[in-house]
Design a protein around this motif. Sequence first.
Motif, mmCIF file in Angstrom:
data_model
loop_
_atom_site.group_PDB
_atom_site.id
_atom_site.type_symbol
_atom_site.label_atom_id
_atom_site.label_comp_id
_atom_site.label_asym_id
_atom_site.label_seq_id
_atom_site.Cartn_x
_atom_site.Cartn_y
_atom_site.Cartn_z
ATOM 1 N N THR A 71 0.814 -1.221 0.000
ATOM 2 C CA THR A 71 0.000 0.000 0.000
ATOM 3 C C THR A 71 0.841 1.263 0.000
ATOM 4 N N ASP A 72 2.090 1.158 0.450
ATOM 5 C CA ASP A 72 2.951 2.340 0.444
ATOM 6 C C ASP A 72 4.406 1.890 0.445
ATOM 7 N N LYS A 74 8.384 3.792 0.614
ATOM 8 C CA LYS A 74 9.157 5.025 0.764
ATOM 9 C C LYS A 74 10.633 4.689 0.628
ATOM 10 N N ASN A 94 4.802 -0.726 3.440
ATOM 11 C CA ASN A 94 3.587 -1.081 4.167
ATOM 12 C C ASN A 94 2.876 -2.192 3.386
ATOM 13 N N ASN A 143 4.871 -4.093 8.357
ATOM 14 C CA ASN A 143 5.855 -3.104 7.915
ATOM 15 C C ASN A 143 7.188 -3.797 7.698
ATOM 16 N N VAL A 202 9.169 2.445 -7.350
ATOM 17 C CA VAL A 202 9.284 3.226 -6.121
ATOM 18 C C VAL A 202 9.995 4.550 -6.410
ATOM 19 N N ARG A 214 4.426 9.492 -7.536
ATOM 20 C CA ARG A 214 3.824 8.955 -6.321
ATOM 21 C C ARG A 214 3.730 7.435 -6.444
ATOM 22 N N PHE A 215 3.949 6.786 -5.329
ATOM 23 C CA PHE A 215 3.841 5.328 -5.341
ATOM 24 C C PHE A 215 2.371 4.932 -5.404
ATOM 25 N N GLU A 216 2.078 3.969 -6.240
ATOM 26 C CA GLU A 216 0.714 3.466 -6.380
ATOM 27 C C GLU A 216 0.608 2.087 -5.732
ATOM 28 N N THR A 217 -0.496 1.882 -5.030
ATOM 29 C CA THR A 217 -0.726 0.583 -4.398
ATOM 30 C C THR A 217 -0.575 -0.537 -5.426
#
Length: 225
Positions: A71-72, A74, A94, A143, A202, A214-217
């Motif tokens: 979902t995310d 970084k 995530n 995580n 990423v 932006r990162f996409e799910t």
Amino acid sequence: MAEKEPHLNGSYPGPSIPPPNQEDKHKSRGCFCCLFGCLWKTIVALILIIVLAIFICWLILQPRMFKVHITDAKLTQFNFTNNNNNLQYKLDLNITLRNPNKKMAIYFDKIEANAFYEGQRFDTENLTIWGFKVERKSTHFLNATFAGQQWMELGANELDFNEEKSVGVYSIDLKCYLRIRFRIGDFIGGDHKPKVKCGLKVPLSSNGNLSTARFETTRCDVHLF
């Protein structure tokens, strides 16, 4: 004077041996065929019963594979120096595990997460220390953090790295090896070892400033075998 034994011409006819009874042969052969036929029918019947039982269980349980999403993501460090082939990285993910089944809980006994770049693994993390259970129709959140440095030899792939560096988005693969068990009522099934693969795009964020990307799910591929 004793009489001489009469001279016998030819062999002495011994006791006659009756020919084998053909009727007994046919009977024994018929019994064997009958036994083989009964055995074969029994095996076929057992196979049909097992297949039917599996089909009925499938209709009742309607099992479905668990779902994995990133979902995310970084990425705050991803530097490669070609003079010593050293990759420095820091990646936070995530992860969601979704159990869509209505009648089965899932035990996750082991999740080994491996991060790859250009087909080379640069870090491995264990996401389950004690293991956990995901109840029916439930979602579990995880995580994962990959941080450190790793020797890598990109070779010709260094051109791809420089291109992605100019864009600010890196292609990173996440491969997970799991050990799970299914629970149906009081019955807990044996170990299964599915594999999960996620192809991630990423974006790099540096000094706290995110790039325009932006990162996409991302939904991962799950294979039970």
